[in-house]
Design an enzyme around this catalytic site. Sequence first.
Site, mmCIF file in Angstrom:
data_model
loop_
_atom_site.group_PDB
_atom_site.id
_atom_site.type_symbol
_atom_site.label_atom_id
_atom_site.label_comp_id
_atom_site.label_asym_id
_atom_site.label_seq_id
_atom_site.Cartn_x
_atom_site.Cartn_y
_atom_site.Cartn_z
ATOM 1 N N ARG A 25 8.112 15.220 21.277
ATOM 2 C CA ARG A 25 9.027 14.065 21.226
ATOM 3 C C ARG A 25 8.746 13.089 22.380
ATOM 4 O O ARG A 25 8.540 11.896 22.158
ATOM 5 C CB ARG A 25 10.491 14.551 21.312
ATOM 6 C CG ARG A 25 11.015 15.192 20.054
ATOM 7 C CD ARG A 25 12.373 15.813 20.301
ATOM 8 N NE ARG A 25 12.251 16.948 21.202
ATOM 9 C CZ ARG A 25 12.357 18.223 20.827
ATOM 10 N NH1 ARG A 25 12.663 18.518 19.591
ATOM 11 N NH2 ARG A 25 12.207 19.200 21.689
ATOM 12 N N GLU A 81 12.205 23.354 43.670
ATOM 13 C CA GLU A 81 13.194 22.263 43.630
ATOM 14 C C GLU A 81 14.493 22.736 44.262
ATOM 15 O O GLU A 81 14.953 23.826 43.922
ATOM 16 C CB GLU A 81 13.440 21.821 42.183
ATOM 17 C CG GLU A 81 12.223 21.147 41.556
ATOM 18 C CD GLU A 81 12.453 20.680 40.123
ATOM 19 O OE1 GLU A 81 13.555 20.870 39.578
ATOM 20 O OE2 GLU A 81 11.516 20.110 39.542
ATOM 21 N N HIS A 136 13.666 15.010 40.038
ATOM 22 C CA HIS A 136 13.954 15.513 38.679
ATOM 23 C C HIS A 136 15.041 14.677 37.993
ATOM 24 O O HIS A 136 16.093 15.203 37.612
ATOM 25 C CB HIS A 136 14.361 16.999 38.737
ATOM 26 C CG HIS A 136 14.106 17.720 37.452
ATOM 27 N ND1 HIS A 136 13.633 19.009 37.396
ATOM 28 C CD2 HIS A 136 14.249 17.326 36.157
ATOM 29 C CE1 HIS A 136 13.512 19.375 36.139
ATOM 30 N NE2 HIS A 136 13.876 18.371 35.362
HETATM 31 P P1 NAP Z 1 8.702 18.969 22.471
HETATM 32 O O1 NAP Z 1 9.058 17.925 21.472
HETATM 33 O O2 NAP Z 1 8.853 20.409 22.103
HETATM 34 O O3 NAP Z 1 7.195 18.684 22.960
HETATM 35 C C1 NAP Z 1 6.409 19.601 23.645
HETATM 36 C C2 NAP Z 1 5.005 19.562 23.033
HETATM 37 O O4 NAP Z 1 4.158 20.413 23.804
HETATM 38 C C3 NAP Z 1 4.988 20.062 21.586
HETATM 39 O O5 NAP Z 1 4.215 19.206 20.785
HETATM 40 C C4 NAP Z 1 4.369 21.439 21.731
HETATM 41 O O6 NAP Z 1 3.667 21.856 20.592
HETATM 42 C C5 NAP Z 1 3.417 21.210 22.891
HETATM 43 N N1 NAP Z 1 2.995 22.460 23.505
HETATM 44 C C6 NAP Z 1 3.708 23.591 23.708
HETATM 45 N N2 NAP Z 1 2.932 24.535 24.299
HETATM 46 C C7 NAP Z 1 1.706 23.961 24.456
HETATM 47 C C8 NAP Z 1 0.490 24.436 24.990
HETATM 48 N N3 NAP Z 1 0.366 25.686 25.457
HETATM 49 N N4 NAP Z 1 -0.575 23.606 24.983
HETATM 50 C C9 NAP Z 1 -0.465 22.366 24.487
HETATM 51 N N5 NAP Z 1 0.660 21.858 23.958
HETATM 52 C C10 NAP Z 1 1.739 22.657 23.944
HETATM 53 O O7 NAP Z 1 9.545 18.779 23.795
HETATM 54 P P2 NAP Z 1 10.027 17.397 24.477
HETATM 55 O O8 NAP Z 1 11.414 17.106 24.058
HETATM 56 O O9 NAP Z 1 8.968 16.387 24.315
HETATM 57 O O10 NAP Z 1 10.099 17.885 26.007
HETATM 58 C C11 NAP Z 1 8.936 18.342 26.669
HETATM 59 C C12 NAP Z 1 9.276 18.988 27.993
HETATM 60 O O11 NAP Z 1 9.632 17.969 28.916
HETATM 61 C C13 NAP Z 1 10.491 19.917 27.966
HETATM 62 O O12 NAP Z 1 10.134 21.228 27.587
HETATM 63 C C14 NAP Z 1 11.014 19.854 29.382
HETATM 64 O O13 NAP Z 1 10.501 20.929 30.139
HETATM 65 C C15 NAP Z 1 10.466 18.547 29.909
HETATM 66 N N6 NAP Z 1 11.536 17.570 30.209
HETATM 67 C C16 NAP Z 1 11.727 17.174 31.493
HETATM 68 C C17 NAP Z 1 12.703 16.229 31.789
HETATM 69 C C18 NAP Z 1 12.927 15.762 33.195
HETATM 70 O O14 NAP Z 1 14.054 15.444 33.547
HETATM 71 N N7 NAP Z 1 11.902 15.650 34.016
HETATM 72 C C19 NAP Z 1 13.507 15.701 30.770
HETATM 73 C C20 NAP Z 1 13.276 16.124 29.478
HETATM 74 C C21 NAP Z 1 12.288 17.063 29.201
HETATM 75 P P3 NAP Z 1 4.444 22.739 19.482
HETATM 76 O O15 NAP Z 1 5.551 21.897 18.977
HETATM 77 O O16 NAP Z 1 3.368 22.997 18.482
HETATM 78 O O17 NAP Z 1 4.927 23.962 20.197
#
Ligand code: NAP
Length: 336
Positions: free
Chosen positions: A160, A271, A290
């Site tokens: 996403r 953190e 963060h």
């Molecule tokens: P998401 O939609 O699940 O996107 C994560 C992507 O990474 C998915 O396409 C997933 O593939 C892929 N992935 C998982 N394991 C992988 C691997 N080993 N190698 C390559 N790609 C891999 O999640 P999102 O909503 O975008 O959020 C992503 C992350 O951002 C969260 O998990 C969170 O830790 C972080 N985040 C941080 C903040 C902040 O405040 N800094 C805020 C929001 C989110 P699959 O779908 O095929 O598993």
Amino acid sequence: MKPQVFITRELFDDVIAKILQYYEVEVWDRYQAPPYETLLKKVKEVDALVSLLADKIDCNLLKNASKLKIVAQLAVGYDNIDVECATKLGIYVTNTPGVLTEATAEFTWALILATTRRAVEADHFVRFGEWFRLRTAWHPKMLLGMELKGKTLGIIGLGRIGSRVAEIGVKGFGMKVIYYDLTRNPQLEAEIGAVYKDLHDVLKEADVVSVHVPLTPETKHLINESRLKLMKSSAVLINTSRGGVVDTNALVKALNEGWIAGAGLDVFEEEPLPQNHPLTAFKNVVLAPHIASATYEARHGMAEIVADNLIDFYEGKVPRTLVNKEVVNVRKPGFK
Ligand code: NAP
């Protein structure tokens, strides 16, 4: 009697009011997270828990929580929770995906721009008198940065948030996008011309590398010393995912030895980041505490999803953003 929920940090009043219609609510009202020992005691008494990423919800804690049936996490990532253990114990785990995508993608861009255009360094240059001391209003070589148009944006994890960052890169800045993920995204490839590459090639070819994978055993230190060495010396690394995805010691080495041009970091292995951490010494590193999802819209939306999940569960429905889908085979949702 209503089921009891313990909420580990203050939420918005209207959201608490909504939860109060179904649950007895106790809120931890200090700014700091409840200590592990406190949490251990609290979970013994409650039916539901609202957790944040700084709360360690391990198997020991879950096994101690004999009444606990749902952990509603206020975050999209849930690497602080032992989900496998929760599933075995029949405890539902929910997260808050989607509502923070825009905020996180926007902040990723704040870091990309701040890093490539040296915005924080420029602020310090003015604020702390360097500009005035130099006695020159404008110099052709003052604080030069990297232009983004036509450059290559490398996305690691095109989910996403990664997709939205990619879209802004193409539509807003005229960048080319290459990406690495476990699965390809043909729709986005068609829409914005994103090109799938293996991790090695993304790191080698991108001018901006932005990391958006969740923290899992497979992604821990995904960006390590050998992978940082693949990056162009003119490229920057941006991390708004989780600190543990990047090996901090390797990153410090990369910055010290000039393997990369800079970094924009919102997340860290430790953190809060200690004040004198080596990362704070680099002018070409932009640091944030963060806060990528820290807009009113995103944080309120996240709290609303938490409330909705708790209410779904109370009503015996599968919570709308359930993480451990297999848990329904262990226990039906609801408190009856
Ligand atoms: P998401 O939609 O699940 O996107 C994560 C992507 O990474 C998915 O396409 C997933 O593939 C892929 N992935 C998982 N394991 C992988 C691997 N080993 N190698 C390559 N790609 C891999 O999640 P999102 O909503 O975008 O959020 C992503 C992350 O951002 C969260 O998990 C969170 O830790 C972080 N985040 C941080 C903040 C902040 O405040 N800094 C805020 C929001 C989110 P699959 O779908 O095929 O598993």
